[in-house]
Design a protein around this motif. Structure first.
Motif, PDB file in Angstrom:
ATOM      1  N   ALA A 189     -13.225  39.198 -12.261  1.00 53.94           N
ATOM      2  CA  ALA A 189     -13.444  39.088 -10.907  1.00 53.94           C
ATOM      3  C   ALA A 189     -14.990  38.910 -10.575  1.00 53.94           C
ATOM      4  O   ALA A 189     -15.692  38.356  -9.647  1.00 53.94           O
ATOM      5  N   LEU A 190     -15.552  39.901 -11.398  1.00 51.39           N
ATOM      6  CA  LEU A 190     -16.959  40.095 -11.194  1.00 51.39           C
ATOM      7  C   LEU A 190     -17.886  38.560 -11.514  1.00 51.39           C
ATOM      8  O   LEU A 190     -18.712  38.045 -10.788  1.00 51.39           O
ATOM      9  N   ASN A 191     -17.146  38.172 -12.532  1.00 53.58           N
ATOM     10  CA  ASN A 191     -17.945  36.561 -13.127  1.00 53.58           C
ATOM     11  C   ASN A 191     -17.397  35.846 -12.016  1.00 53.58           C
ATOM     12  O   ASN A 191     -18.264  34.782 -11.724  1.00 53.58           O
ATOM     13  N   PHE A 192     -16.230  35.715 -11.550  1.00 51.66           N
ATOM     14  CA  PHE A 192     -15.889  34.680 -10.338  1.00 51.66           C
ATOM     15  C   PHE A 192     -16.739  34.829  -9.217  1.00 51.66           C
ATOM     16  O   PHE A 192     -17.110  33.771  -8.635  1.00 51.66           O
ATOM     17  N   ALA A 193     -17.149  36.347  -8.846  1.00 56.33           N
ATOM     18  CA  ALA A 193     -18.078  36.270  -7.539  1.00 56.33           C
ATOM     19  C   ALA A 193     -19.287  35.755  -8.043  1.00 56.33           C
ATOM     20  O   ALA A 193     -19.999  35.027  -7.078  1.00 56.33           O
ATOM     21  N   MET A 194     -19.897  35.883  -9.123  1.00 58.09           N
ATOM     22  CA  MET A 194     -21.219  35.400  -9.316  1.00 58.09           C
ATOM     23  C   MET A 194     -21.200  33.777  -9.584  1.00 58.09           C
ATOM     24  O   MET A 194     -22.162  33.144  -9.067  1.00 58.09           O
ATOM     25  N   GLY A 195     -20.191  33.328  -9.903  1.00 58.34           N
ATOM     26  CA  GLY A 195     -19.971  31.898  -9.804  1.00 58.34           C
ATOM     27  C   GLY A 195     -19.984  31.351  -8.519  1.00 58.34           C
ATOM     28  O   GLY A 195     -20.433  30.016  -8.225  1.00 58.34           O
ATOM     29  N   VAL A 196     -19.321  32.103  -7.499  1.00 56.45           N
ATOM     30  CA  VAL A 196     -19.425  31.532  -6.272  1.00 56.45           C
ATOM     31  C   VAL A 196     -20.624  31.661  -5.529  1.00 56.45           C
ATOM     32  O   VAL A 196     -20.961  30.746  -4.951  1.00 56.45           O
ATOM     33  N   VAL A 197     -21.153  32.744  -5.844  1.00 60.79           N
ATOM     34  CA  VAL A 197     -22.536  32.962  -4.994  1.00 60.79           C
ATOM     35  C   VAL A 197     -23.471  31.969  -5.778  1.00 60.79           C
ATOM     36  O   VAL A 197     -24.429  31.453  -5.179  1.00 60.79           O
ATOM     37  N   THR A 198     -23.636  31.460  -7.009  1.00 60.43           N
ATOM     38  CA  THR A 198     -24.599  30.791  -7.687  1.00 60.43           C
ATOM     39  C   THR A 198     -23.943  29.161  -7.342  1.00 60.43           C
ATOM     40  O   THR A 198     -24.812  28.002  -7.376  1.00 60.43           O
ATOM     41  N   GLY A 199     -22.579  28.923  -7.064  1.00 61.14           N
ATOM     42  CA  GLY A 199     -22.216  27.704  -7.028  1.00 61.14           C
ATOM     43  C   GLY A 199     -22.377  27.116  -5.408  1.00 61.14           C
ATOM     44  O   GLY A 199     -22.436  25.963  -5.098  1.00 61.14           O
ATOM     45  N   ILE A 200     -22.408  27.849  -4.392  1.00 54.64           N
ATOM     46  CA  ILE A 200     -22.520  27.446  -3.142  1.00 54.64           C
ATOM     47  C   ILE A 200     -23.809  26.705  -2.795  1.00 54.64           C
ATOM     48  O   ILE A 200     -23.863  25.788  -2.253  1.00 54.64           O
ATOM     49  N   PRO A 201     -25.023  27.511  -3.341  1.00 54.82           N
ATOM     50  CA  PRO A 201     -26.325  26.611  -3.150  1.00 54.82           C
ATOM     51  C   PRO A 201     -26.458  25.534  -3.805  1.00 54.82           C
ATOM     52  O   PRO A 201     -26.819  24.448  -3.341  1.00 54.82           O
ATOM     53  N   MET A 202     -25.571  25.286  -4.929  1.00 53.08           N
ATOM     54  CA  MET A 202     -25.651  23.891  -5.759  1.00 53.08           C
ATOM     55  C   MET A 202     -25.081  22.896  -4.932  1.00 53.08           C
ATOM     56  O   MET A 202     -25.354  21.758  -4.664  1.00 53.08           O
ATOM     57  N   GLU A 203     -24.045  23.175  -4.140  1.00 53.74           N
ATOM     58  CA  GLU A 203     -23.069  22.326  -3.409  1.00 53.74           C
ATOM     59  C   GLU A 203     -24.177  21.715  -2.314  1.00 53.74           C
ATOM     60  O   GLU A 203     -24.175  20.451  -1.935  1.00 53.74           O
ATOM     61  N   PHE A 204     -24.834  22.702  -1.606  1.00 51.02           N
ATOM     62  CA  PHE A 204     -25.860  22.490  -0.350  1.00 51.02           C
ATOM     63  C   PHE A 204     -26.842  21.460  -0.935  1.00 51.02           C
ATOM     64  O   PHE A 204     -27.166  20.598  -0.029  1.00 51.02           O
ATOM     65  N   GLN A 205     -27.381  21.650  -2.015  1.00 50.62           N
ATOM     66  CA  GLN A 205     -28.536  20.767  -2.626  1.00 50.62           C
ATOM     67  C   GLN A 205     -28.010  19.504  -2.935  1.00 50.62           C
ATOM     68  O   GLN A 205     -28.782  18.540  -2.899  1.00 50.62           O
ATOM     69  N   PHE A 206     -26.766  19.076  -2.943  1.00 46.31           N
ATOM     70  CA  PHE A 206     -26.366  17.734  -2.925  1.00 46.31           C
ATOM     71  C   PHE A 206     -26.785  17.134  -1.898  1.00 46.31           C
ATOM     72  O   PHE A 206     -27.382  16.013  -1.479  1.00 46.31           O
ATOM     73  N   GLY A 207     -26.888  17.864  -0.554  1.00 47.48           N
ATOM     74  CA  GLY A 207     -27.291  17.366   0.745  1.00 47.48           C
ATOM     75  C   GLY A 207     -28.705  17.446   0.866  1.00 47.48           C
ATOM     76  O   GLY A 207     -29.265  16.662   1.425  1.00 47.48           O
ATOM     77  N   THR A 208     -29.430  18.716   0.683  1.00 43.84           N
ATOM     78  CA  THR A 208     -30.721  18.777   0.963  1.00 43.84           C
ATOM     79  C   THR A 208     -31.488  18.027   0.005  1.00 43.84           C
ATOM     80  O   THR A 208     -32.640  17.383   0.328  1.00 43.84           O
ATOM     81  N   ASN A 209     -31.097  17.885  -1.362  1.00 42.69           N
ATOM     82  CA  ASN A 209     -32.072  17.488  -2.431  1.00 42.69           C
ATOM     83  C   ASN A 209     -31.742  16.019  -2.558  1.00 42.69           C
ATOM     84  O   ASN A 209     -32.896  15.205  -3.156  1.00 42.69           O
ATOM     85  N   TRP A 210     -30.636  15.735  -2.554  1.00 44.91           N
ATOM     86  CA  TRP A 210     -30.103  14.577  -2.834  1.00 44.91           C
ATOM     87  C   TRP A 210     -29.288  13.762  -1.973  1.00 44.91           C
ATOM     88  O   TRP A 210     -28.198  13.158  -2.032  1.00 44.91           O
ATOM     89  N   ALA A 211     -29.844  13.486  -0.593  1.00 45.97           N
ATOM     90  CA  ALA A 211     -29.079  13.298   0.515  1.00 45.97           C
ATOM     91  C   ALA A 211     -28.966  11.834   0.497  1.00 45.97           C
ATOM     92  O   ALA A 211     -27.591  11.305   0.724  1.00 45.97           O
ATOM     93  N   LYS A 212     -29.572  10.910   0.273  1.00 40.87           N
ATOM     94  CA  LYS A 212     -29.400   9.619  -0.084  1.00 40.87           C
ATOM     95  C   LYS A 212     -28.249   9.315  -0.993  1.00 40.87           C
ATOM     96  O   LYS A 212     -27.433   8.509  -0.917  1.00 40.87           O
ATOM     97  N   PHE A 213     -28.439  10.066  -2.022  1.00 39.57           N
ATOM     98  CA  PHE A 213     -27.593   9.631  -3.219  1.00 39.57           C
ATOM     99  C   PHE A 213     -26.021  10.188  -2.746  1.00 39.57           C
ATOM    100  O   PHE A 213     -25.143   9.395  -3.256  1.00 39.57           O
ATOM    101  N   SER A 214     -26.120  11.294  -2.202  1.00 40.41           N
ATOM    102  CA  SER A 214     -24.881  11.943  -1.755  1.00 40.41           C
ATOM    103  C   SER A 214     -24.077  10.837  -0.687  1.00 40.41           C
ATOM    104  O   SER A 214     -22.771  10.635  -0.603  1.00 40.41           O
ATOM    105  N   GLU A 215     -24.978  10.182   0.145  1.00 37.54           N
ATOM    106  CA  GLU A 215     -24.484   9.271   1.169  1.00 37.54           C
ATOM    107  C   GLU A 215     -23.921   8.171   0.874  1.00 37.54           C
ATOM    108  O   GLU A 215     -22.695   7.716   0.897  1.00 37.54           O
ATOM    109  N   LEU A 216     -24.539   7.612  -0.567  1.00 37.33           N
ATOM    110  CA  LEU A 216     -24.039   6.348  -0.941  1.00 37.33           C
ATOM    111  C   LEU A 216     -22.902   6.527  -1.915  1.00 37.33           C
ATOM    112  O   LEU A 216     -21.831   5.635  -2.006  1.00 37.33           O
ATOM    113  N   THR A 217     -22.916   7.610  -2.845  1.00 42.07           N
ATOM    114  CA  THR A 217     -21.899   7.792  -3.763  1.00 42.07           C
ATOM    115  C   THR A 217     -20.940   8.724  -3.287  1.00 42.07           C
ATOM    116  O   THR A 217     -19.967   9.244  -4.214  1.00 42.07           O
TER     117      THR A 217
END
Length: 211
Positions: free
Chosen positions: A60-88
């Motif tokens: 459960a602790l490891n799962f919580a850490m995975g969620v906390v670190t995974g959500i910023p990564m999902e957002f970075q697809f849009g913030t860092n790689w917006a054009k790539f995410s739009e096309l692919t």
């Protein structure tokens, strides 16, 4: 432009490197938990159920850490790689959406039932919830590796007139799942053996101190 691209890559690399540890350990621990619960049902030995509860707290602790670190990564697809995410997005968006909507919610929903519902569910249904958690964690890893594999080796696609990518061959995904499974088993082995060894040494130390 090159300087900004470098910083975008460094930020994403830091996020994904840190996050990468947690899904692997989650998948490995889910197998251990299901095994211990199954052994308890077969032998009725309370030590197996106690081990299930112990490793479930770490899961459960490891799962919580995975969620906390995974959500910023999902957002970075849009913030860092917006054009790539739009096309692919028509390709990688499918696997990412399936991972979030099916695997993650399956895993997180039954995690609460497994942690707090043993007395209500009974041991057999408690085992079933653990099995579903394991299924969710492995399906999540499978879909994420599918996304990563296509990004590293994009094949089986077609570029439309508007520049967007569409998948033409679903079997073209380069599933690197077996390699990922090997890493997961190795990480689980390290954590399991070190934590178990520490507990054994600590109990021996306490017995010697009291003896």
């Amino acid at each position: 432009m090159e300087e900004m691209l470098f910083y975008d890559r460094m930020q994403f690399a830091f996020t994904i490197t840190f996050h990468y540890l947690f899904p692997q350990l989650t998948m490995g621990l889910s197998l251990i938990i299901v095994y211990f619960k199954w052994k308890f049902l077969k032998t009725n030995d309370p030590h197996y159920n106690k081990a299930t509860h112990f490793w479930m707290r770490i899961f459960a602790l490891n799962f919580a850490m995975g969620v906390v670190t995974g959500i910023p990564m999902e957002f970075q697809f849009g913030t860092n790689w917006a054009k790539f995410s739009e096309l692919t997005g028509g390709i990688i968006g499918q696997t990412l959406a399936m991972e979030g909507m099916f695997s993650f919610f399956l895993e997180s929903s039954f995690l609460g039932m497994f942690l707090f519902g043993e007395k209500i569910l009974g041991h057999r249904w408690h085992f079933v919830t653990g099995l579903l958690i394991c299924l969710g964690s492995w399906a999540s890893g499978f879909l994420i590796i599918a996304t990563h594999s296509w990004m590293q080796h994009p094949v089986g696609y077609e570029v439309l007139e508007n520049g967007k990518f569409v998948l033409t061959n679903f079997s073209a995904w380069n599933w690197r799942f077996l390699y990922f499974v090997k890493q997961k088993c190795f990480l689980r082995k390290i954590v399991f053996e070190n934590r178990s060894g520490f507990r054994i040494d600590f109990e021996h130390y306490c017995c010697d101190a009291n003896g």
